[in-house]
Design an enzyme around this catalytic site. Structure first.
Site, PDB file in Angstrom:
ATOM      1  N   HIS A  16       0.989  -1.351   0.000  1.00 25.50           N
ATOM      2  CA  HIS A  16      -0.061  -0.029   0.188  1.00 25.50           C
ATOM      3  C   HIS A  16       0.890   1.252  -0.086  1.00 25.50           C
ATOM      4  O   HIS A  16       1.937   1.271   0.542  1.00 25.50           O
ATOM      5  CB  HIS A  16      -1.154  -0.022   1.071  1.00 25.50           C
ATOM      6  CG  HIS A  16      -0.289   0.112   2.518  1.00 25.50           C
ATOM      7  ND1 HIS A  16       0.283   1.403   2.960  1.00 25.50           N
ATOM      8  CD2 HIS A  16      -0.211  -0.753   3.488  1.00 25.50           C
ATOM      9  CE1 HIS A  16       0.889   1.120   4.242  1.00 25.50           C
ATOM     10  NE2 HIS A  16       0.670  -0.206   4.610  1.00 25.50           N
ATOM     11  N   GLU A 100      -1.591  -7.084   7.993  1.00 27.18           N
ATOM     12  CA  GLU A 100      -0.445  -6.756   8.446  1.00 27.18           C
ATOM     13  C   GLU A 100      -0.292  -7.408   9.946  1.00 27.18           C
ATOM     14  O   GLU A 100      -1.182  -7.848  10.561  1.00 27.18           O
ATOM     15  CB  GLU A 100      -0.480  -5.168   8.826  1.00 27.18           C
ATOM     16  CG  GLU A 100       0.955  -4.831   9.345  1.00 27.18           C
ATOM     17  CD  GLU A 100       2.104  -5.254   8.307  1.00 27.18           C
ATOM     18  OE1 GLU A 100       2.584  -6.670   8.354  1.00 27.18           O
ATOM     19  OE2 GLU A 100       3.086  -4.292   7.859  1.00 27.18           O
TER      20      GLU A 100
END
Length: 264
Positions: A16, A100
């Site tokens: 990202h 994550e």
């Protein structure tokens, strides 16, 4: 790229774009935080250069897309694949398996702050804290990360195995986060997460994995990948049917059922 390698399924990893916490070096696991203006520009630029029929990341060649459910990853996916949503219908899955690392008690802290906190708790008297080996209190351990990544890797191999010789396009795209994608890369080539292989992965960057010798049992790093030639890109563009494109879907406006994308 050799003709043999061109037929082998690939796995694209896309991190990202930048967020304010990433910019400051703050550990960002489960916290929902959007891309900042730099992050948006990073992904938008990558989309123009890398994504589209005949380009490095050709949406028509994607068999599956796995995206972390975190807002920053979802936003990155939308920026990256617009205006190609019409080419990826039914291929998207949001999954915690590529979310994550859960930092637990260390969420929002910088590395030196984490080490100071642990010292105050009487830990790490002989060695400094290292997430690769020590994991995160109140969050995930190295073993938990390994288990969920191995589960995803098994799923990807099952998807791609029937197409090792190019029977059909079967590329896979992962849109996720810096630390988990580095962990994924290690597990892809059979290394433990705490292996000291140095890996860098910038915000808004792309990486490629694949297989040697068209063999699903020989996962490999694609450290040198030739871009499509202008002639090949033009030919692919000419072969792509013209399909009306709807306006982009607003961030988060998805209903995902068994991998099918529908506007909410």
């Amino acid at each position: 790229m050799s003709a043999q390698n061109a037929l082998t399924p690939r796995i694209f990893l896309f991190r990202h774009g930048e967020t304010e916490w990433a910019k400051l070096g703050r550990s960002t696991g489960t916290t929902e935080i959007a891309l900042n203006s730099t992050g948006t520009a990073q992904v938008s630029s990558a989309a123009v250069i890398l994504v589209g029929p005949g380009k490095l990341l050709d949406p028509r060649r994607l068999k599956r897309i796995f995206v972390s459910p975190r807002e920053r990853a979802r936003q990155t996916f939308e920026l990256l694949l617009w205006p190609n949503f019409n080419l990826i219908e039914g291929k998207l899955t949001y999954t915690e398996d590529i979310a994550e690392w859960d930092y637990g008690d260390y969420e929002g802290l910088k590395n030196h702050e984490i080490r100071l906190l642990r010292q105050e708790r009487g830990q790490d008297k002989e060695t400094k804290w290292d997430i690769w080996t020590d994991g995160c209190e109140g969050g995930e351990s190295r073993q938990q990360i390994t288990e969920r990544l191995d589960r995803l890797i098994s799923q990807i191999k099952e998807i791609q195995q029937p197409y090792m010789h190019g029977e059909k396009p079967a590329d896979v795209l992962l849109v996720a986060h810096g630390l988990i994608l580095r962990c994924f890369t290690k597990r892809w080539i059979g290394l433990s997460i705490d292996n000291r292989l140095p890996i860098m992965f910038e915000p808004g960057a792309i990486s490629v994995l694949s297989y040697k010798n068209n063999d699903v049992d020989e996962p490999a790093l694609y450290i040198g990948l030739a871009l499509p030639s202008e002639e090949d890109a033009q030919r692919r563009m000419e072969e792509t049917p013209t399909i009306p494109i709807e306006p982009p879907i607003a961030s988060g406006a998805y209903e995902v059922n068994e991998g099918v994308i529908k506007g909410a």
